[in-house]
Design an enzyme around this catalytic site. Structure first.
Site, PDB file in Angstrom:
ATOM      1  NE  ARG A 266      -8.614   2.578 -11.360  1.00 55.21           N
ATOM      2  CZ  ARG A 266      -7.341   2.774 -11.728  1.00 55.21           C
ATOM      3  NH1 ARG A 266      -6.949   3.979 -12.124  1.00 55.21           N
ATOM      4  NH2 ARG A 266      -6.472   1.781 -11.743  1.00 55.21           N
ATOM      5  CG  HIS A 270      -6.581   2.616  -6.962  1.00 62.02           C
ATOM      6  ND1 HIS A 270      -7.491   1.604  -7.143  1.00 62.02           N
ATOM      7  CD2 HIS A 270      -6.278   2.605  -5.638  1.00 62.02           C
ATOM      8  CE1 HIS A 270      -7.718   0.996  -5.992  1.00 62.02           C
ATOM      9  NE2 HIS A 270      -6.997   1.592  -5.065  1.00 62.02           N
ATOM     10  CE1 TYR A 279      -2.709   2.047 -13.724  1.00 63.05           C
ATOM     11  CE2 TYR A 279      -1.278   3.135 -12.131  1.00 63.05           C
ATOM     12  CZ  TYR A 279      -2.543   2.834 -12.590  1.00 63.05           C
ATOM     13  OH  TYR A 279      -3.657   3.320 -11.931  1.00 63.05           O
TER      14      TYR A 279
END
Length: 371
Positions: A266, A270, A279
Site C-alpha cells: 500500500r 490506509h 509509522y
C-alpha cells in the site's frame, strides 16, 4: 483439460518466495506451472492490462483529491495494488460473483463500474456505491473480513444449485487475523464450496505491520484448513492473472475452495484519515516504489517493442476522461433531504417511526435556531 499447478498444500516449496512471471525490471520469466494459464495473453492484452492499471491509478488519485476538497467523506487508496486487483479481476468469468472489502476500486472498475459508482458510497449518498446485480459485485464491505462469510454462503448456494459460478472474496492481510475469515475458511473447506479467497497482503493493517501479526507467510495458513494456496508477486499483473485462473479452474471443477496470497504494498495511507508517516519508514516506501506494478509492465512491453508514445498517449487520454467523468458525477450528485431516511422503512404507517421522524426534525431545526 486445464493446466495443472502444484499448490502450497501439496508442496514443500519455500513459502517466503513469491511466484512471478515478470521481474521488477520487466524481464519475462519462465514458470512451468504458471505459464500455461496465460499462454493466450498476447501483447494487445498486455497493453489492455497496462491501460486498466493506469486508469485505476488515475481514479485513485482523483478520489484522494475529491476527499481533500471536501467532496467525499473518506477514500481508501489502492495505489501500488493495481496489478493484484486488475490481474485477478480480469480473469473472472462474467457469471462469477465478487465479495470485496472497501479497497477494491480496481475490481469494480474491471467489472464495469460507472464513474459515479466509485464515489457514491464515500460521499454518503443514497444506495450502494454501485448496482450489485449489474456488476455481480456485492456492496463494498467496511466490516473487516465479514465479506468472506458472505462469499462462502453464496458459494454454498452455487453448489446447491449446480451453477457454473465461483464466488470470489478479497481482503487484506489484517483481515486474516479476524475470526470471520477463519470461520469462512472452515465452512468453505468442510462443504467444498466453490469460492476463491484473495488476500491482498499490502504489508500494513492500518499501522500494524504484517510481520507482527503473521510470523509465517499468510499463504501457509490455508492448507491447515485443507485449502490449496499460492503465494504470488502481487505487483506482477501477469502472475496475478495466472494465479486467479488456476484458482477459478480449481473451484469451478468441483474441487472446493482455493486461496491466493498476493504480496503487494500500500503506497498511500490506509484511508485519507490516516497519516502513514507516523509509522512507516520512508526507505521501505522507496524500496517498494522500485517494484511499481505499472512501471514493470511498461518496461516489459517496451523491451519487446510493443509500447510506443502513441499507445501511452491513448492510455493517458482514457485515464483523464474517466477521472473527468468521475469528478463530474460526484459534483452533480444531489443529496436527498435528511428526513427522507425514514421513507420506505415500513409499508404501512408506524407510530414509532413517526415519533423518531419528529425527534430528528426537531434536532435538525435546533441547528437553524443556533445560526
Amino acid at each position: 483439460m486445464s493446466p495443472q499447478i502444484t499448490p502450497i498444500a501439496d508442496s514443500t516449496q519455500d513459502l517466503e518466495r513469491t511466484e512471478r512471471l515478470l521481474a521488477p525490471d520487466g524481464t519475462r520469466l519462465a514458470h512451468p506451472d504458471l505459464d500455461p494459464f496465460v499462454a493466450d495473453v498476447d501483447a494487445s492484452q498486455l497493453r489492455a492490462l497496462l491501460r486498466d492499471m493506469v486508469i485505476l491509478r488515475r481514479i485513485d488519485a482523483e478520489g484522494v483529491a475529491l476527499q481533500r476538497q471536501g467532496q467525499l467523506g473518506l477514500w481508501a487508496p489502492c495505489q501500488g495494488q493495481e496489478a493484484t486487483q486488475i490481474g485477478t479481476a480480469r480473469a473472472l468469468a462474467p457469471q462469477d460473483y465478487v465479495f470485496p472489502s472497501y479497497r477494491e476500486t480496481g475490481v469494480i472498475y474491471a467489472r464495469g463500474a460507472q464513474p459515479g459508482d466509485f464515489v457514491r458510497m464515500w460521499r454518503g449518498e443514497e444506495g450502494a456505491g454501485h448496482d450489485p446485480a449489474a456488476l455481480r459485485v456485492a456492496p463494498l464491505q467496511i466490516i473487516i473480513g465479514a465479506q468472506t462469510l458472505h462469499a462462502v454462503g453464496y458459494a454454498l448456494g452455487i453448489r446447491h444449485d449446480g451453477a457454473d459460478e465461483v464466488a470470489v472474496t478479497y481482503f487484506g492481510d489484517g483481515a486474516t487475523s479476524q475470526g470471520d475469515v477463519n470461520e469462512a475458511m472452515i465452512f468453505a473447506a468442510s462443504y467444498q464450496a466453490p469460492v476463491v479467497f484473495v488476500c491482498q497482503n499490502n504489508h500494513w493493517a492500518i499501522s500494524e505491520p504484517v510481520a507482527v501479526q503473521s510470523q509465517y507467510p499468510i499463504a501457509g495458513r490455508a492448507p491447515g484448513f485443507g485449502i490449496p494456496s499460492l503465494r504470488v508477486d502481487g505487483n506482477d499483473v501477469l502472475a496475478c492473472m495466472a494465479a486467479m485462473r488456476w484458482a477459478l479452474a480449481h473451484a469451478r471443477s468441483g474441487k472446493g475452495p482455493a486461496y491466493i496470497e498476493a504480496v503487494t504494498y500500500r503506497m498511500g495511507p490506509h484511508t485519507t484519515a490516516d497519516d502513514p508517516t507516523r509509522y512507516r519508514d520512508e526507505a521501505e516506501l522507496e524500496e517498494w516504489r522500485r517494484r511499481d506494478p505499472i512501471a514493470r509492465l511498461d518496461a516489459h512491453l517496451r523491451s519487446i517493442g510493443e509500447l510506443d508514445e502513441a499507445h501511452l498517449a491513448e492510455i493517458q487520454s482514457a485515464a483523464d476522461v474517466v477521472a473527468k467523468d468521475m469528478r463530474a458525477a460526484c459534483l452533480g450528485m444531489v443529496t436527498r433531504a435528511p428526513l427522507a431516511v425514514f421513507d420506505g422503512v415500513y409499508a404501512e404507517p408506524h407510530a414509532g417511526l413517526d415519533r423518531q421522524r419528529d425527534e430528528y426534525a426537531a434536532y435538525l431545526a435546533s441547528f437553524e435556531s443556533e445560526a
